[in-house]
Design a protein around this motif. Structure first.
Motif, PDB file in Angstrom:
ATOM      1  N   TRP A   1      40.436 -52.356  40.028  1.00  0.00           N
ATOM      2  CA  TRP A   1      39.191 -52.963  40.483  1.00  0.00           C
ATOM      3  C   TRP A   1      39.371 -53.609  41.846  1.00  0.00           C
ATOM      4  N   ILE A   2      38.284 -53.649  42.614  1.00  0.00           N
ATOM      5  CA  ILE A   2      38.309 -54.258  43.947  1.00  0.00           C
ATOM      6  C   ILE A   2      38.113 -55.756  43.804  1.00  0.00           C
ATOM      7  N   ASN A   3      39.118 -56.525  44.180  1.00  0.00           N
ATOM      8  CA  ASN A   3      39.028 -57.981  44.149  1.00  0.00           C
ATOM      9  C   ASN A   3      38.326 -58.452  45.425  1.00  0.00           C
ATOM     10  N   THR A   4      37.110 -58.965  45.285  1.00  0.00           N
ATOM     11  CA  THR A   4      36.327 -59.330  46.461  1.00  0.00           C
ATOM     12  C   THR A   4      36.897 -60.517  47.217  1.00  0.00           C
ATOM     13  N   ASP A   5      37.743 -61.327  46.561  1.00  0.00           N
ATOM     14  CA  ASP A   5      38.362 -62.460  47.256  1.00  0.00           C
ATOM     15  C   ASP A   5      39.378 -61.985  48.297  1.00  0.00           C
ATOM     16  N   SER A   6      40.028 -60.862  48.023  1.00  0.00           N
ATOM     17  CA  SER A   6      41.054 -60.366  48.940  1.00  0.00           C
ATOM     18  C   SER A   6      40.623 -59.122  49.707  1.00  0.00           C
ATOM     19  N   CYS A   7      39.481 -58.532  49.346  1.00  0.00           N
ATOM     20  CA  CYS A   7      38.964 -57.345  50.041  1.00  0.00           C
ATOM     21  C   CYS A   7      37.509 -57.599  50.399  1.00  0.00           C
ATOM     22  N   PHE A   8      37.268 -58.071  51.605  1.00  0.00           N
ATOM     23  CA  PHE A   8      35.898 -58.413  51.986  1.00  0.00           C
ATOM     24  C   PHE A   8      35.505 -57.908  53.371  1.00  0.00           C
ATOM     25  N   ASN A   9      36.460 -57.373  54.132  1.00  0.00           N
ATOM     26  CA  ASN A   9      36.146 -56.824  55.450  1.00  0.00           C
ATOM     27  C   ASN A   9      35.995 -55.305  55.357  1.00  0.00           C
ATOM     28  N   PHE A  10      34.814 -54.819  55.690  1.00  0.00           N
ATOM     29  CA  PHE A  10      34.512 -53.380  55.617  1.00  0.00           C
ATOM     30  C   PHE A  10      34.484 -52.798  57.027  1.00  0.00           C
ATOM     31  N   SER A  11      35.166 -51.670  57.213  1.00  0.00           N
ATOM     32  CA  SER A  11      35.136 -50.985  58.502  1.00  0.00           C
ATOM     33  C   SER A  11      35.269 -49.491  58.284  1.00  0.00           C
ATOM     34  N   LEU A  12      34.876 -48.724  59.278  1.00  0.00           N
ATOM     35  CA  LEU A  12      34.983 -47.269  59.195  1.00  0.00           C
ATOM     36  C   LEU A  12      34.876 -46.676  60.588  1.00  0.00           C
ATOM     37  N   ALA A  13      35.153 -45.375  60.667  1.00  0.00           N
ATOM     38  CA  ALA A  13      35.027 -44.644  61.925  1.00  0.00           C
ATOM     39  C   ALA A  13      34.235 -43.383  61.659  1.00  0.00           C
ATOM     40  N   GLY A  14      33.283 -43.089  62.533  1.00  0.00           N
ATOM     41  CA  GLY A  14      32.505 -41.883  62.324  1.00  0.00           C
ATOM     42  C   GLY A  14      31.366 -41.730  63.300  1.00  0.00           C
ATOM     43  N   LYS A  15      30.511 -40.752  63.043  1.00  0.00           N
ATOM     44  CA  LYS A  15      29.343 -40.452  63.865  1.00  0.00           C
ATOM     45  C   LYS A  15      28.356 -39.639  63.043  1.00  0.00           C
ATOM     46  N   ALA A  16      27.145 -39.482  63.559  1.00  0.00           N
ATOM     47  CA  ALA A  16      26.118 -38.669  62.902  1.00  0.00           C
ATOM     48  C   ALA A  16      25.255 -38.023  63.971  1.00  0.00           C
ATOM     49  N   SER A  17      24.662 -36.885  63.642  1.00  0.00           N
ATOM     50  CA  SER A  17      23.823 -36.189  64.618  1.00  0.00           C
ATOM     51  C   SER A  17      22.498 -36.916  64.844  1.00  0.00           C
ATOM     52  N   ARG A  18      22.081 -37.744  63.878  1.00  0.00           N
ATOM     53  CA  ARG A  18      20.904 -38.589  64.029  1.00  0.00           C
ATOM     54  C   ARG A  18      21.256 -40.006  63.590  1.00  0.00           C
ATOM     55  N   SER A  19      20.558 -40.969  64.112  1.00  0.00           N
ATOM     56  CA  SER A  19      20.853 -42.363  63.807  1.00  0.00           C
ATOM     57  C   SER A  19      20.721 -42.642  62.310  1.00  0.00           C
ATOM     58  N   LEU A  20      21.768 -43.272  61.741  1.00  0.00           N
ATOM     59  CA  LEU A  20      21.788 -43.594  60.317  1.00  0.00           C
ATOM     60  C   LEU A  20      22.323 -45.007  60.118  1.00  0.00           C
ATOM     61  N   ASP A  21      21.562 -45.834  59.404  1.00  0.00           N
ATOM     62  CA  ASP A  21      22.048 -47.153  58.997  1.00  0.00           C
ATOM     63  C   ASP A  21      22.885 -47.004  57.734  1.00  0.00           C
ATOM     64  N   ILE A  22      23.906 -47.859  57.610  1.00  0.00           N
ATOM     65  CA  ILE A  22      24.811 -47.760  56.460  1.00  0.00           C
ATOM     66  C   ILE A  22      24.607 -48.947  55.519  1.00  0.00           C
ATOM     67  N   GLU A  23      24.271 -48.631  54.271  1.00  0.00           N
ATOM     68  CA  GLU A  23      24.204 -49.629  53.217  1.00  0.00           C
ATOM     69  C   GLU A  23      25.418 -49.484  52.302  1.00  0.00           C
ATOM     70  N   LEU A  24      25.866 -50.602  51.745  1.00  0.00           N
ATOM     71  CA  LEU A  24      26.913 -50.588  50.736  1.00  0.00           C
ATOM     72  C   LEU A  24      26.319 -50.995  49.394  1.00  0.00           C
ATOM     73  N   HIS A  25      26.643 -50.232  48.366  1.00  0.00           N
ATOM     74  CA  HIS A  25      26.187 -50.508  47.006  1.00  0.00           C
ATOM     75  C   HIS A  25      27.409 -50.640  46.105  1.00  0.00           C
ATOM     76  N   TRP A  26      27.303 -51.465  45.073  1.00  0.00           N
ATOM     77  CA  TRP A  26      28.430 -51.606  44.159  1.00  0.00           C
ATOM     78  C   TRP A  26      27.968 -52.087  42.787  1.00  0.00           C
ATOM     79  N   ILE A  27      28.829 -51.828  41.808  1.00  0.00           N
ATOM     80  CA  ILE A  27      28.647 -52.337  40.450  1.00  0.00           C
ATOM     81  C   ILE A  27      29.862 -53.195  40.120  1.00  0.00           C
ATOM     82  N   ASP A  28      29.627 -54.431  39.654  1.00  0.00           N
ATOM     83  CA  ASP A  28      30.747 -55.318  39.365  1.00  0.00           C
ATOM     84  C   ASP A  28      31.152 -55.219  37.893  1.00  0.00           C
TER      85      ASP A  28
END
Length: 248
Positions: free
Chosen positions: A158-185
């Motif tokens: 399981w992802i411990n949110t106390d020690s894993c809270f910084n989200f980052s990534l690298a990428g691109k898209a042919s059209r503008s896309l906003d990124i949402e994060l979803h999760w189940i605890d």
């Protein structure tokens, strides 16, 4: 050799040119016995690096000079400190979300085992994920879509949110896309937040976003399932992702 009160000691980041912390120390002076034992005091200085502090920092610890001090050139010390955050997938799963091409039995259609499920994506748009690059296509970004990340098979992963809270990534898209994060605890509650990250046609390595510091965020407890959704217009969009990280 004399007693001195309230000497200020500083922790200074020469890389970012900012003071990080300060403390005060005091000395009683040399003891009165024949051995003249030197007095000492400890300065406790603290710094909690944030999401934008990743990398090399030159830190300087120095004390202010005092009246009639014979030599003020030895009041400082400098050290090099590297902020290298631990990454969830690397540390817990022993397999970073680097989009490396899957091999052997059970290779998914999207060709990387860093992703465990995809919905709302065009099956024909998946690439071979060669050299650590996921490639896929979203037919209509106004409709629900999911990119579910590998988060192991049981509670030890399981992802411990106390020690894993910084989200980052690298990428691109042919059209503008906003990124949402979803999760189940672990309490079976589902949540989501807008990361503020916007994929464009320009490749970019995005700086970490502190998920616990976004207004309205409920990034807390243990996360069992974790996925990305890409929000845009109703026209098709190709997406490329090089890596995704959850760090401290």
């Amino acid at each position: 050799t004399q007693s001195t009160d309230y000497i200020f000691v500083y922790l200074y980041d020469e890389t970012d040119e900012v003071y990080l912390d300060t403390a005060r120390i005091s000395f009683d002076g040399l003891s009165v016995n024949s051995c003249y034992t030197v007095d000492r005091d400890d300065a406790i200085l603290q710094w909690r690096p944030g999401a934008t502090d990743i990398g090399v920092h030159i830190l300087k610890v120095f004390a202010e000079s005092i009246s009639n001090e014979p030599d003020t050139t030895d009041n400082s010390a400098t050290l090099v400190y590297i902020v290298s955050p631990k990454d969830y997938a690397t540390e817990i799963l022993d397999n970073p979300w680097d989009m490396t091409e899957a091999t052997g039995m059970g290779t998914p259609l999207w060709n990387t085992k860093d992703i465990t499920a995809m919905t709302g994506w065009s099956v024909s748009a998946y690439s071979d994920s060669v050299s650590g690059m996921f490639e896929g296509g979203i037919t209509d970004a106004t409709q629900p879509n999911r990119m579910v990340m590998n988060s192991g098979a049981d509670s030890t992963n399981w992802i411990n949110t106390d020690s894993c809270f910084n989200f980052s990534l690298a990428g691109k898209a042919s059209r503008s896309l906003d990124i949402e994060l979803h999760w189940i605890d672990s309490e079976d509650d589902t949540s989501y937040i807008d990361t503020g990250i916007d994929f464009t046609s320009t490749w970019e390595e995005f700086d970490p976003v502190d998920l616990s510091n976004i207004p309205g965020s409920t990034w807390d407890g243990n996360v069992v399932k974790f996925w990305l959704e890409f929000i845009g217009n109703d026209r098709p969009s190709n997406v490329r992702i090089g890596w995704i990280k959850l760090t401290n």
